[in-house]
Enzyme design. Structure first.
Site, PDB file in Angstrom:
ATOM      1  N   HIS A 194      -4.073   5.791   3.521  1.00 58.71           N
ATOM      2  CA  HIS A 194      -4.314   4.664   2.884  1.00 58.71           C
ATOM      3  C   HIS A 194      -4.249   3.561   3.560  1.00 58.71           C
ATOM      4  O   HIS A 194      -4.916   2.685   4.046  1.00 58.71           O
ATOM      5  CB  HIS A 194      -4.209   4.882   1.538  1.00 58.71           C
ATOM      6  CG  HIS A 194      -5.191   4.119   0.507  1.00 58.71           C
ATOM      7  ND1 HIS A 194      -4.885   2.562   0.192  1.00 58.71           N
ATOM      8  CD2 HIS A 194      -6.337   4.100  -0.059  1.00 58.71           C
ATOM      9  CE1 HIS A 194      -5.556   2.051  -0.363  1.00 58.71           C
ATOM     10  NE2 HIS A 194      -6.635   2.948  -0.535  1.00 58.71           N
ATOM     11  N   SER A 205     -11.063  -0.630  -1.561  1.00 59.11           N
ATOM     12  CA  SER A 205      -9.797  -0.467  -0.746  1.00 59.11           C
ATOM     13  C   SER A 205     -10.096  -1.100   0.591  1.00 59.11           C
ATOM     14  O   SER A 205      -9.219  -1.378   1.431  1.00 59.11           O
ATOM     15  CB  SER A 205      -9.036   0.622  -0.710  1.00 59.11           C
ATOM     16  OG  SER A 205      -8.398   0.964  -2.150  1.00 59.11           O
ATOM     17  N   ASP A 229       0.923  -1.182   0.024  1.00 66.66           N
ATOM     18  CA  ASP A 229      -0.084   0.002  -0.111  1.00 66.66           C
ATOM     19  C   ASP A 229       0.892   1.348   0.110  1.00 66.66           C
ATOM     20  O   ASP A 229       1.998   1.160  -0.451  1.00 66.66           O
ATOM     21  CB  ASP A 229      -1.148  -0.099   1.210  1.00 66.66           C
ATOM     22  CG  ASP A 229      -2.211   0.387   0.804  1.00 66.66           C
ATOM     23  OD1 ASP A 229      -2.416   1.886   0.639  1.00 66.66           O
ATOM     24  OD2 ASP A 229      -3.322  -0.137   0.980  1.00 66.66           O
TER      25      ASP A 229
END
Length: 564
Positions: A296, A468, A70
């Site tokens: 994220h 996600s 990621d």
């Protein structure tokens, strides 16, 4: 591309499509995705009942390492630090490769998009890189050479045309959106001032009679804002703060696109310092686990293995059994195939049994590299979990790379160790998240991916949404199954999750009316239920570890000493 669905991402004229701002004090909403559908009628994944089931069988869990490829992870986040994987064979910060794996000081993982002089934050989109690489080849000065190259490289030419079409369309859109939001930011004080000190209610707006075009425009905007229930009754200052926050999010989203991601002259790869043309090169990068923006990746990690701490009730699906290995390879832009392939191999070689991949892109020039890494993971018995993407598209018609299908026409994927995940919501009437990609053959399951509360940098927590967020729900669920039943093969984990979903025939709200039912937009036709998956796996695949043979005690005869 690291895609987070932002609240102010769509605007037509001055008609805002605001999403409802989530109140973080709603404890029930913070953990909704763990709920038991059978008792709450909410399509959660039934986390706690799964743990209770395994405990009722007397099974003891073994720790499962989950690789998170990621944007980076804040490894010392209070809700994550105890569940971070640690390379015990590496001495921290001594500048040596103590374990001999080729990576210096890789204590919590590795960063493939950094080098001696820093880290890549914003990168191009892949369509930009493809256009830059192949435009001189297929549309150069010589039409004769162009035609020859097009005939000699039909696959590359097809990819180039697809990339060029997307680049031409979306680069213009990005510039227009950035310009629009930039101009909008300038008028926010004027919009808020139109309230003249009153609170935001429909009655107060009706009482304001515009005398100029500017006031009429402002009232039009405010009439959209008041449709958001969380904004009713807010003061002038609070309205201004709200608008600034929304527009800031939009600018942060569109500015990189307009200035760098679609910029043919922008290339940050020199920061990494690798030989980018050497696709087999493995040893590059640094150990900057967090990178410039780890929002994220940190959010994803928390969904898998975050744990309650302080006043926070958030916890990940595998919070009792998983450790997070962070592998940074996803910038603000599109990930590069070379980095993804190396990230998968790094995670596999260092003990990950599950790898979460919450990223993707529409074209993949070096997809064979990634496919080779997929096969490597398969051969090593490692499960891959992949987000389906956020384009609201059928991924058989619009491929989303990396994919486990070498051709969308293939009946089956070329590997059996990868599960692809769409995003669901806590609203049974709108069960498919409106952004989620879908396909009955190429998406295996759906999982909660809307209003997901989890860890973010600086020790904080936020709600985010996207496939996600759905992918790590499944990665966490997979880790739980493997923790209690280590003998499970990746394909058995996948079968257990697919065969045990909670189905729904509700309207899937697709862009087309073809097969427009939720049970027809994925292989499973439903949302995962970890408790049911645990039951299925235990019934069909569980094998108790063979008992170790008990060594019989050997009695030594005492030596008798006879007296003379």
């Amino acid at each position: 591309m690291k895609r987070i669905i932002i609240a102010a991402a769509f605007l037509a004229g001055f008609n805002f499509g605001f999403s409802q701002e989530t109140k973080t004090e709603d404890k029930d909403l913070m953990t909704w995705y763990h709920k038991d559908f059978s008792t709450t009628n909410v399509y959660g994944v039934n986390t706690q009942n799964a743990y209770k089931f395994f405990e009722s069988k007397g099974l003891k869990p073994k720790t499962v390492v989950v690789g998170v490829i990621d944007s980076g992870v804040e490894v010392d986040h209070p809700g994550l630090i105890k569940n971070m994987w640690k390379n015990v064979n590496e001495v921290p910060n001594n500048g040596k490769d103590d374990d001999g794996n080729g990576y210096l000081d890789d204590v919590y993982g590795w960063n493939f998009i950094g080098g001696k002089n820093g880290d890549v934050e914003i990168d191009n989109l892949e369509v930009t890189r493809v256009v830059k690489q192949y435009k001189p080849v297929f549309e150069g000065a010589s039409s004769e050479v162009n035609k020859a190259n097009q005939a000699k490289m039909p696959t590359e030419f097809e990819m180039y045309l697809r990339a060029k079409d997307m680049y031409n369309k979306k680069s213009v859109e990005a510039k227009q959106q950035f310009q629009f939001y930039s101009e909008f930011a300038k008028v926010i004080p004027s919009v808020a001032a139109t309230l003249k000190g009153k609170t935001l209610t429909k009655e107060n707006l009706d009482s304001i009679k515009p005398t100029t075009q500017e006031e009429a425009r402002n009232l039009s905007i405010l009439s959209q804002v008041v449709n958001d229930p969380t904004m009713v009754g807010k003061s002038q200052a609070e309205v201004e703060e709200f608008l600034n926050k929304e527009i800031k999010g939009a600018l942060e989203y569109f500015e990189p696109q307009a200035t760098k991601q679609y910029n043919l002259d922008y290339d940050p790869r020199a920061i990494v310092g690798d030989n980018y043309q050497d696709k087999k090169e493995k040893f590059y990068g640094n150990n900057h686990y967090e990178g410039p923006d780890a929002q994220h990746g940190t959010h994803v990690a928390g969904i898998i293995a975050g744990y309650p701490q302080g006043n926070e009730v958030q916890y990940g699906v595998a919070y009792k059994v998983a450790k997070i290995m962070t592998v940074r390879a996803v910038p603000n832009g599109d990930e590069r195939d070379k980095d993804i392939a190396n990230s998968i191999r790094y995670a596999v070689d260092n003990g990950a049994k599950v790898i979460n991949m919450s990223f993707g892109k529409p074209v993949s020039p070096e997809k064979e590299l990634v496919w080779e890494a997929f096969q490597y993971a398969k051969d090593k018995g490692v499960l891959l979990v992949k987000a389906a993407g956020n384009e609201n598209e059928d991924i058989q018609e619009n491929p989303y790379f990396p994919t486990n299908f070498k051709s969308t026409k293939d009946e089956k994927p070329f590997i059996n160790n990868m599960i692809v995940v769409g995003a669901s919501t806590n609203n049974n009437e709108f069960l498919r998240a409106g952004f989620s990609n879908f396909n009955q053959k190429m998406v295996n399951v759906f999982a909660p991916g809307d209003k997901i509360y989890s860890t973010v940098p600086d020790g904080k927590y936020e709600y985010l949404q996207g496939t996600s967020m759905a992918s790590p729900v499944v990665a966490g669920a997979s880790a739980v199954l493997l923790a209690y039943m280590p003998n499970l093969k990746p394909e058995q984990v996948i079968e257990s999750l697919v065969k045990s979903v909670n189905k729904s025939e509700v309207n899937a709200m697709l862009p087309t009316n073809t097969n427009n039912r939720f049970d027809l937009i994925s292989e499973s036709g439903g949302v995962i239920d970890l408790y049911k998956a645990a039951q299925y796996a235990y019934t069909h695949f569980y094998k108790a570890a063979p008992a170790k043979p008990v060594k019989k005690a050997v009695l030594k005869k005492k030596k008798v000493v006879r007296k003379k």
